[in-house]
Motif scaffolding. Sequence first.
Motif, PDB file in Angstrom:
ATOM      1  N   UNK A 140       0.158   9.834   8.062  1.00 45.47           N
ATOM      2  CA  UNK A 140      -0.594   9.007   8.537  1.00 45.47           C
ATOM      3  C   UNK A 140       0.097   7.530   8.648  1.00 45.47           C
ATOM      4  N   UNK A 141       0.484   7.178  10.003  1.00 44.00           N
ATOM      5  CA  UNK A 141       0.872   5.631  10.001  1.00 44.00           C
ATOM      6  C   UNK A 141      -0.247   4.779   9.960  1.00 44.00           C
ATOM      7  N   UNK A 142      -0.307   3.891   8.950  1.00 50.73           N
ATOM      8  CA  UNK A 142      -1.236   2.868   8.871  1.00 50.73           C
ATOM      9  C   UNK A 142      -1.180   2.063   9.729  1.00 50.73           C
ATOM     10  N   UNK A 143      -0.178   1.638  10.525  1.00 50.94           N
ATOM     11  CA  UNK A 143      -0.317   0.660  11.648  1.00 50.94           C
ATOM     12  C   UNK A 143      -0.981   0.909  12.903  1.00 50.94           C
ATOM     13  N   UNK A 202      -4.265  -0.256  12.281  1.00 50.60           N
ATOM     14  CA  UNK A 202      -4.117  -1.788  12.281  1.00 50.60           C
ATOM     15  C   UNK A 202      -4.153  -2.386  13.622  1.00 50.60           C
ATOM     16  N   UNK A 217      -7.353  -1.815  15.550  1.00 50.27           N
ATOM     17  CA  UNK A 217      -8.718  -2.263  15.252  1.00 50.27           C
ATOM     18  C   UNK A 217      -9.156  -3.485  15.944  1.00 50.27           C
ATOM     19  N   UNK A 266      -6.623 -12.703   6.400  1.00 50.74           N
ATOM     20  CA  UNK A 266      -6.922 -11.558   6.981  1.00 50.74           C
ATOM     21  C   UNK A 266      -8.164 -11.304   6.853  1.00 50.74           C
ATOM     22  N   UNK A 314      -8.657 -11.905  16.916  1.00 53.56           N
ATOM     23  CA  UNK A 314      -7.828 -12.458  16.251  1.00 53.56           C
ATOM     24  C   UNK A 314      -6.747 -13.040  17.122  1.00 53.56           C
ATOM     25  N   UNK A 356       6.173  -6.350  17.362  1.00 52.87           N
ATOM     26  CA  UNK A 356       4.896  -5.816  17.668  1.00 52.87           C
ATOM     27  C   UNK A 356       4.911  -4.976  18.906  1.00 52.87           C
ATOM     28  N   UNK A 386       5.903  -1.470  17.725  1.00 53.73           N
ATOM     29  CA  UNK A 386       4.748  -0.706  17.092  1.00 53.73           C
ATOM     30  C   UNK A 386       3.501  -0.271  18.166  1.00 53.73           C
ATOM     31  N   UNK A 412       5.101   2.588  20.060  1.00 57.10           N
ATOM     32  CA  UNK A 412       5.384   3.915  19.216  1.00 57.10           C
ATOM     33  C   UNK A 412       3.774   4.541  19.121  1.00 57.10           C
TER      34      UNK A 412
END
Lengths: 258, 339
Positions: B1-4, B7, B10, B107, B120, B322, B325, B328
């Motif tokens: 699992x790619x945590x990104x 992120x 989200x 964060x 954000x 960014x 990411x 991808x």
Amino acid sequence: MSIASIQVSETPLVLYALRRADDALILGHRLSEWCGHAPMLEEDMALANMGLDLLGQARELYSYAAEVEGKGNDEDKFAYLRDVRQYRNLLLLEQPNGDFAHTMVRQFFYSGFADLYWRAMMKSDDAILAAIAAKSEKESAYHIRHSSEWIVRLGDGTAESHRRAQSAIDDLWAYTGEMFEADDSEWALIEAGVAVDPATLRSHWLKTVTDVVGEATLSLPKNDWMQQGGRSGRHSEHLGHLLSELQSMPRTFPGATW
Amino acid sequence: MLYFDLVLGRSAVYTQALNASDAEDRYIEDADRSAQFQARIDADDRIEPNDWMPAAYRKTLTRQISQHAHSEIVGMLPEGNWITRAPSLRRKAALLAKVQDECGHGLYLYAAAETLGTSREELVDLMLSGKAKYSSIFNYPTLTWADIGVIGWLVDGAAIMNQIPLCRCSYGPYARAMIRVCKEESFHQRQGFEIMLTLARGSEEQKAMAQSALDRWWWPVLMMFGPPDKVSQHSDTSTKWKIKRFSNDELRQKFVDATVPQAYYLGLTIPDPGMKQNESGNWEYSAIDWSEFNAVLAGNGPCNRDRLAARRKAHDEGSWVREAAQAYAEKRKSRKAAA
């Protein structure tokens, strides 16, 4: 303590611990240079986190080297009062951060190795090295996961990220061979079961690297020429600058306690 | 699992969901609702993200929480300036851990601000374009190692003084973020004091370094509590809504009273020869040079340009990362859908 660099009695075990400590310190230092400058906040934290893990490893290994040497040196003397020629880290780890791709490829090449290395070292006949390995392995497992995910993301991301990731691989590849070398001083330790022969880790490392690089739609260079010298204190031109920054305080205020 | 993937996905999704949920009535002001809201505040109820709130309450909190978050992030720079030069490995590790914590605080705070409906990314853009502020204190340079000690001791000390009352602030997400932040911050503050103590007990050069750092940071730290009560523009409503529990001057006085004995213990002199203790035990300090504060807030402090330039550079030079990411994550999603 004076401004002059310390003398180190480089018995094989002292030298062995110092080499690994220098690896961790120098890479940790490089990662800490990113602080506040990363592409996103999550990555600022991740880079600082990995840098902090490595700094912790360096401190344990320096302290062990100091204990084995028994000449009154300590972690700070080893870190702050040895000159370029006395540093023993891998050339790969002193390479500048460059762009984010260079930082991640450097991290990926090294942590792919470190993860295997520490896992093997958990079986060392030297109880302290085995204990340091057990702690370090947990950290390197996180580092290899983080960096390999980024290799895939960058390689298989946009055309620009692909190009940058490929050029980082091409630039850093020649520094990977040194990770698998052992010289005479290490052979005695390898034969005594204290150290592992890093050459035995190479095929596993190469498979991991090849798999991840493949998944990232990138490729490994055809050129197999490998640079060496870090282990014996023949560094690239980058290390001197790094050390002059790292060591500036203790060299400006000799003997002070901080 | 790619945590990104998580992120990246989200913030946009989270804030959109909040915006969309009751977009119709969220912004309608009516007297009954306002009165009910004030009654809840008066009863010390916590306001939560999906509750109705006056637009001005939402706005002022978004401003305050996001500027608090920006301060954590910009605040990484003056201390980060010394990570590569920290004089011992122990100090280096503590400083690196501290700066990492600050990023974490940023964060939490961005997450708290996002519950009010602004992403954000938008908030960060306002900071980078100079439209949103961050704490004035981070526009001062760290010239010596002792500055790192003073930042921990005084800057974090002042921040804690400000933040402890915010743990009881009426907006739940902000109050909860403050509880977590204060726990970590008080640890940093003690580390900073310990750096100062080591310097103060060290060589003459080290003592002089400590004194010089205190001399340079003292007044800017007092300014961290904001303008005097008689000119503070946000105070009235903030107090009515229990965002603010003490006035700027009250907190500043508490800070001075707590700090003077600490400086005395260190053997350092507070650079205010006119300072004296009054009959009720409070330390009366001399007039603050508000023209300096106003200059710094207007962008004309010693490091304003450098700090913003560093954050913009990180943002600009990181954009390809960014984008990679994001690209991808999208490829992966569509591959999964096709499979």
